[in-house]
Design a protein around this motif. Structure first.
Motif, PDB file in Angstrom:
ATOM      1  N   GLN A   1     -73.900   4.104   4.229  1.00 30.28           N
ATOM      2  CA  GLN A   1     -72.976   3.277   4.999  1.00 30.28           C
ATOM      3  C   GLN A   1     -72.737   1.971   4.267  1.00 30.28           C
ATOM      4  OE1 GLN A   1     -71.627   4.363   7.729  1.00 30.28           O
ATOM      5  NE2 GLN A   1     -70.597   2.567   8.555  1.00 30.28           N
ATOM      6  N   VAL A   2     -71.479   1.611   4.116  1.00 31.92           N
ATOM      7  CA  VAL A   2     -71.093   0.368   3.466  1.00 31.92           C
ATOM      8  C   VAL A   2     -70.400  -0.515   4.492  1.00 31.92           C
ATOM      9  CG1 VAL A   2     -69.636  -0.687   1.695  1.00 31.92           C
ATOM     10  CG2 VAL A   2     -70.852   1.445   1.210  1.00 31.92           C
ATOM     11  N   GLN A   3     -70.845  -1.732   4.580  1.00 27.76           N
ATOM     12  CA  GLN A   3     -70.195  -2.690   5.469  1.00 27.76           C
ATOM     13  C   GLN A   3     -69.368  -3.670   4.650  1.00 27.76           C
ATOM     14  OE1 GLN A   3     -73.540  -4.247   7.728  1.00 27.76           O
ATOM     15  NE2 GLN A   3     -73.149  -2.782   9.372  1.00 27.76           N
ATOM     16  N   LEU A   4     -68.182  -3.964   5.150  1.00 26.39           N
ATOM     17  CA  LEU A   4     -67.256  -4.855   4.466  1.00 26.39           C
ATOM     18  C   LEU A   4     -66.894  -5.998   5.405  1.00 26.39           C
ATOM     19  CD1 LEU A   4     -64.867  -2.112   3.030  1.00 26.39           C
ATOM     20  CD2 LEU A   4     -66.751  -3.230   1.838  1.00 26.39           C
ATOM     21  N   VAL A   5     -66.956  -7.208   4.898  1.00 24.47           N
ATOM     22  CA  VAL A   5     -66.619  -8.379   5.698  1.00 24.47           C
ATOM     23  C   VAL A   5     -65.587  -9.203   4.948  1.00 24.47           C
ATOM     24  CG1 VAL A   5     -67.462 -10.442   6.831  1.00 24.47           C
ATOM     25  CG2 VAL A   5     -68.911  -8.393   6.743  1.00 24.47           C
ATOM     26  N   GLU A   6     -64.397  -9.302   5.546  1.00 25.69           N
ATOM     27  CA  GLU A   6     -63.311 -10.073   4.926  1.00 25.69           C
ATOM     28  C   GLU A   6     -63.312 -11.508   5.443  1.00 25.69           C
ATOM     29  OE1 GLU A   6     -61.158  -6.012   5.897  1.00 25.69           O
ATOM     30  OE2 GLU A   6     -62.534  -7.379   6.942  1.00 25.69           O
ATOM     31  N   SER A   7     -62.752 -12.380   4.642  1.00 32.02           N
ATOM     32  CA  SER A   7     -62.546 -13.765   5.052  1.00 32.02           C
ATOM     33  C   SER A   7     -61.398 -14.336   4.233  1.00 32.02           C
ATOM     34  CB  SER A   7     -63.816 -14.590   4.864  1.00 32.02           C
ATOM     35  OG  SER A   7     -64.187 -14.621   3.496  1.00 32.02           O
ATOM     36  N   GLY A   8     -60.919 -15.495   4.663  1.00 34.90           N
ATOM     37  CA  GLY A   8     -59.908 -16.188   3.891  1.00 34.90           C
ATOM     38  C   GLY A   8     -58.506 -16.135   4.454  1.00 34.90           C
ATOM     39  N   GLY A   9     -58.321 -15.373   5.518  1.00 25.50           N
ATOM     40  CA  GLY A   9     -56.994 -15.336   6.114  1.00 25.50           C
ATOM     41  C   GLY A   9     -56.658 -16.638   6.809  1.00 25.50           C
ATOM     42  N   GLY A  10     -55.407 -16.748   7.237  1.00 26.70           N
ATOM     43  CA  GLY A  10     -54.993 -17.958   7.928  1.00 26.70           C
ATOM     44  C   GLY A  10     -53.494 -18.085   7.979  1.00 26.70           C
ATOM     45  N   LEU A  11     -53.056 -19.290   8.292  1.00 30.84           N
ATOM     46  CA  LEU A  11     -51.635 -19.598   8.399  1.00 30.84           C
ATOM     47  C   LEU A  11     -51.200 -20.373   7.164  1.00 30.84           C
ATOM     48  CD1 LEU A  11     -48.972 -19.836  10.043  1.00 30.84           C
ATOM     49  CD2 LEU A  11     -49.936 -21.915  11.058  1.00 30.84           C
ATOM     50  N   VAL A  12     -50.115 -19.935   6.557  1.00 26.75           N
ATOM     51  CA  VAL A  12     -49.608 -20.600   5.357  1.00 26.75           C
ATOM     52  C   VAL A  12     -48.083 -20.586   5.408  1.00 26.75           C
ATOM     53  CG1 VAL A  12     -49.627 -18.476   3.975  1.00 26.75           C
ATOM     54  CG2 VAL A  12     -49.820 -20.693   2.834  1.00 26.75           C
ATOM     55  N   GLN A  13     -47.478 -21.588   4.818  1.00 22.16           N
ATOM     56  CA  GLN A  13     -46.019 -21.624   4.750  1.00 22.16           C
ATOM     57  C   GLN A  13     -45.515 -20.686   3.658  1.00 22.16           C
ATOM     58  OE1 GLN A  13     -44.894 -25.748   4.242  1.00 22.16           O
ATOM     59  NE2 GLN A  13     -44.719 -26.031   6.454  1.00 22.16           N
ATOM     60  N   VAL A  23     -66.832  -9.168   1.126  1.00 24.81           N
ATOM     61  CA  VAL A  23     -68.199  -8.933   0.674  1.00 24.81           C
ATOM     62  C   VAL A  23     -68.648  -7.563   1.162  1.00 24.81           C
ATOM     63  CG1 VAL A  23     -70.572  -9.746   0.711  1.00 24.81           C
ATOM     64  CG2 VAL A  23     -68.700 -11.391   0.723  1.00 24.81           C
ATOM     65  N   ALA A  24     -69.195  -6.791   0.263  1.00 23.66           N
ATOM     66  CA  ALA A  24     -69.645  -5.437   0.584  1.00 23.66           C
ATOM     67  C   ALA A  24     -71.156  -5.340   0.556  1.00 23.66           C
ATOM     68  CB  ALA A  24     -69.051  -4.451  -0.406  1.00 23.66           C
ATOM     69  N   SER A  25     -71.693  -4.490   1.401  1.00 20.37           N
ATOM     70  CA  SER A  25     -73.122  -4.211   1.344  1.00 20.37           C
ATOM     71  C   SER A  25     -73.353  -3.094   0.325  1.00 20.37           C
ATOM     72  CB  SER A  25     -73.644  -3.801   2.720  1.00 20.37           C
ATOM     73  OG  SER A  25     -73.043  -2.583   3.128  1.00 20.37           O
ATOM     74  N   GLY A  26     -74.609  -2.882  -0.013  1.00 21.23           N
ATOM     75  CA  GLY A  26     -74.920  -1.779  -0.912  1.00 21.23           C
ATOM     76  C   GLY A  26     -75.391  -2.252  -2.263  1.00 21.23           C
ATOM     77  N   ARG A  27     -76.114  -1.371  -2.930  1.00 21.36           N
ATOM     78  CA  ARG A  27     -76.729  -1.728  -4.213  1.00 21.36           C
ATOM     79  C   ARG A  27     -75.940  -1.256  -5.419  1.00 21.36           C
ATOM     80  NH1 ARG A  27     -83.126  -0.241  -3.122  1.00 21.36           N
ATOM     81  NH2 ARG A  27     -83.416  -1.597  -1.317  1.00 21.36           N
ATOM     82  N   THR A  28     -74.900  -0.481  -5.161  1.00 20.44           N
ATOM     83  CA  THR A  28     -74.140   0.071  -6.279  1.00 20.44           C
ATOM     84  C   THR A  28     -72.684  -0.376  -6.215  1.00 20.44           C
ATOM     85  OG1 THR A  28     -73.698   2.104  -5.032  1.00 20.44           O
ATOM     86  CG2 THR A  28     -75.635   2.086  -6.473  1.00 20.44           C
ATOM     87  N   PHE A  29     -72.484  -1.641  -5.885  1.00 16.37           N
ATOM     88  CA  PHE A  29     -71.128  -2.169  -5.702  1.00 16.37           C
ATOM     89  C   PHE A  29     -70.271  -1.919  -6.930  1.00 16.37           C
ATOM     90  CE2 PHE A  29     -67.847  -4.740  -3.971  1.00 16.37           C
ATOM     91  CZ  PHE A  29     -67.359  -5.523  -4.998  1.00 16.37           C
ATOM     92  N   CYS A  94     -59.875  -4.816   3.805  1.00 14.34           N
ATOM     93  CA  CYS A  94     -60.614  -4.468   2.598  1.00 14.34           C
ATOM     94  C   CYS A  94     -61.051  -3.009   2.698  1.00 14.34           C
ATOM     95  CB  CYS A  94     -61.826  -5.388   2.485  1.00 14.34           C
ATOM     96  SG  CYS A  94     -62.877  -5.126   1.052  1.00 14.34           S
ATOM     97  N   ASN A  95     -61.005  -2.320   1.593  1.00 10.45           N
ATOM     98  CA  ASN A  95     -61.361  -0.897   1.563  1.00 10.45           C
ATOM     99  C   ASN A  95     -62.307  -0.641   0.398  1.00 10.45           C
ATOM    100  OD1 ASN A  95     -60.159   1.802  -0.080  1.00 10.45           O
ATOM    101  ND2 ASN A  95     -60.763   2.152   2.032  1.00 10.45           N
ATOM    102  N   ALA A  96     -63.292   0.204   0.637  1.00 10.36           N
ATOM    103  CA  ALA A  96     -64.201   0.638  -0.427  1.00 10.36           C
ATOM    104  C   ALA A  96     -64.213   2.151  -0.478  1.00 10.36           C
ATOM    105  CB  ALA A  96     -65.610   0.115  -0.179  1.00 10.36           C
ATOM    106  N   VAL A  97     -64.116   2.669  -1.680  1.00  5.82           N
ATOM    107  CA  VAL A  97     -64.161   4.121  -1.879  1.00  5.82           C
ATOM    108  C   VAL A  97     -65.348   4.462  -2.756  1.00  5.82           C
ATOM    109  CG1 VAL A  97     -62.983   6.125  -2.837  1.00  5.82           C
ATOM    110  CG2 VAL A  97     -61.671   4.373  -1.631  1.00  5.82           C
TER     111      VAL A  97
END
Length: 118
Positions: A1-13, A23-29, A94-97
């Motif tokens: 199981q891989v967990q993905l956590v996105e950040s950085g979105g917001g409002l921009v002109q 950021v992804a979990s796991g040892r073989t990123f 975010c997507n991880a394959v």
């Protein structure tokens, strides 16, 4: 199981920039193929960019404006978005394959909202 956590979105002109991080979990990123997708209201999720260990690709609509990169030591993939347009308002995912034993596994983050005002 891989967990993905996105950040950085917001409002921009329109014309502005944002940088998304995932950021992804796991040892073989370093073996994961990482990607960004987006989904606007009422539309299907669409591909934005993808990066493997030695290659990257982009949707035609973002070429020359978006850059995908990764820092394997930090298990992180980035999407630098420049010259943003109002029609690019969407939730960015975010997507991880991973391919293990010939079987493909897809993982998704929860998404981060990007809103581009005109």
């Amino acid at each position: 199981q891989v967990q993905l956590v996105e950040s950085g979105g917001g409002l921009v002109q329109a014309g502005g920039s944002l940088r998304l991080s995932c950021v992804a979990s796991g040892r073989t990123f370093n073996s994961y193929v990482m990607g960004w997708f987006r989904q606007a209201p009422g539309k299907e999720r669409e591909f934005v960019a993808r990066i493997s260990w030695n290659d990257s690709s982009y949707a035609d609509s973002v070429k020359g404006r978006f850059t995908i990169s990764r820092t394997n030591a930090k298990n992180t993939v980035y999407l630098q978005m420049n010259s943003l347009k109002p029609e690019e308002t969407a939730v960015y995912y975010c997507n991880a394959v991973l391919v293990i034993g010939g079987v493909r596994y897809d993982y998704w983050g929860q998404g981060t909202q990007v809103t581009v005002s005109s």
